[in-house]
Design an enzyme around this catalytic site. Structure first.
Site, PDB file in Angstrom:
ATOM      1  N   HIS A   1       0.824  -1.204   0.000  1.00  0.00           N
ATOM      2  CA  HIS A   1       0.000   0.000   0.000  1.00  0.00           C
ATOM      3  C   HIS A   1       0.863   1.261   0.000  1.00  0.00           C
ATOM      4  O   HIS A   1       2.029   1.259   0.427  1.00  0.00           O
ATOM      5  CB  HIS A   1      -0.920   0.018   1.226  1.00  0.00           C
TER       6      HIS A   1
ATOM      7  N   GLU B   1      -2.007  -7.169   7.423  1.00  0.00           N
ATOM      8  CA  GLU B   1      -0.711  -6.944   8.053  1.00  0.00           C
ATOM      9  C   GLU B   1      -0.581  -7.734   9.349  1.00  0.00           C
ATOM     10  O   GLU B   1      -1.560  -8.329   9.832  1.00  0.00           O
ATOM     11  CB  GLU B   1      -0.551  -5.435   8.314  1.00  0.00           C
TER      12      GLU B   1
END
Length: 295
Positions: free
Chosen positions: A85, A189
């Protein structure tokens, strides 16, 4: 995190095709945009005299198809474009306070009154990083004839939803493989303690990307994040392995896109036996993956 099923596959990054897996490549100053996404200029067993006018990517894609078509029944290959990202407000928060203070204190809060990093969103810089990749992939697809993804997957964290949209939406992709990602819980994550890694509700996610697919079993609220335990590498790698098994078991497409995180990509590389290769925010890395069914 829930139970992890028994392993049915082994996974391996197939080396010799991308600069990123070459130990001689310096990851700290590597710019994939300048070197055809890292694809090595080389010959393939499938090359023919009639391929002279084809691009390196077209010849590589033909070789990958050959691997898939000629591999044993228990083996298959996928080409995966992995994207981290773009910069999020949590990245700014860590830079503001330093890693030690961030890990010890600030990461456990939702923000500091100036920045808000619960399920962190992209900063303006993060938006530009994703748009930069949009332009890069547009050139790669048009000029280098790099194959577009046939299926897209994303972490449920908000910064990944934004990054995937900005990167791939409105690119010229095949009509039979539209940009309609599937959100995978296990692609997120490292879980625990840091509020930036706690996801929003399913309702909030659906409102943000109403046309996307949310995998079956995705709970309304985040039931995996814990305030008192941060995942170890072993725990993270176990769920990454389970994620790959799920995708390889149920998705027959050869070219995939993953949009996730630095920790998630690091785990992916460990599971596949790829060299460590850190990515700055917004960066991409391609992987040719061999999966072998073991049971």
């Amino acid at each position: 995190m829930g139970s992890i099923p028994a392993r049915k596959y082994s996974f391996e990054s197939v080396k010799g095709f991308f600069l990123q897996d070459d130990p001689a490549t310096n990851q700290t100053d590597f710019h994939y945009e300048a070197v055809n996404f890292g694809l090595i200029d080389r010959a393939y067993d499938t090359d023919t005299p009639g391929d002279a006018d084809l691009t390196q990517w077209q010849r590589f894609a033909a070789y990958v198809r050959h691997l898939i078509e000629t591999s044993p029944a228990d083996t298959t290959y996928k080409l995966i474009y992995n994207g981290r990202h773009g910069e999020g407000y949590h990245n700014v928060g860590e830079a503001k306070y330093g890693t030690q203070a961030w890990n010890d204190y600030w990461s456990k809060l939702d923000g500091d009154g100036e920045l808000y990093w619960f399920d962190a969103h992209l900063t303006a810089k993060g938006t530009q990083q994703a748009l930069h990749n949009h332009a890069f992939l547009k050139r790669q697809f048009a000029q280098e004839k790099m194959p577009a993804p046939q299926k897209y997957y994303s972490s449920p964290l908000y910064r990944c939803l934004q990054t995937a949209n900005l990167t791939y939406l409105h690119l010229d992709v095949p009509v039979d493989a539209p940009f309609t990602p599937t959100i995978k819980e296990m692609m997120r994550e490292v879980m625990g303690e840091h509020t930036c890694d706690k996801r929003s509700s399913k309702a909030v996610i659906h409102k943000a990307v109403p046309s996307w697919n949310i995998e079956t079993g995705f709970t309304e609220e985040d039931e995996l994040w814990r305030p008192d335990h941060r995942e170890t590498f072993a725990e993270h790698d176990a769920r990454t392995h389970a994620l790959l098994e799920d995708i390889f078991e149920h998705d027959s497409h050869a070219v995939l896109s993953f949009t996730s995180h630095s920790g998630a990509i690091a785990s992916l590389l460990r599971v596949m036996g790829h060299r460590e290769f850190g990515l700055p925010t917004g960066a991409l890395i391609p992987l040719l993956v061999r999966a072998t069914r073991t049971q």
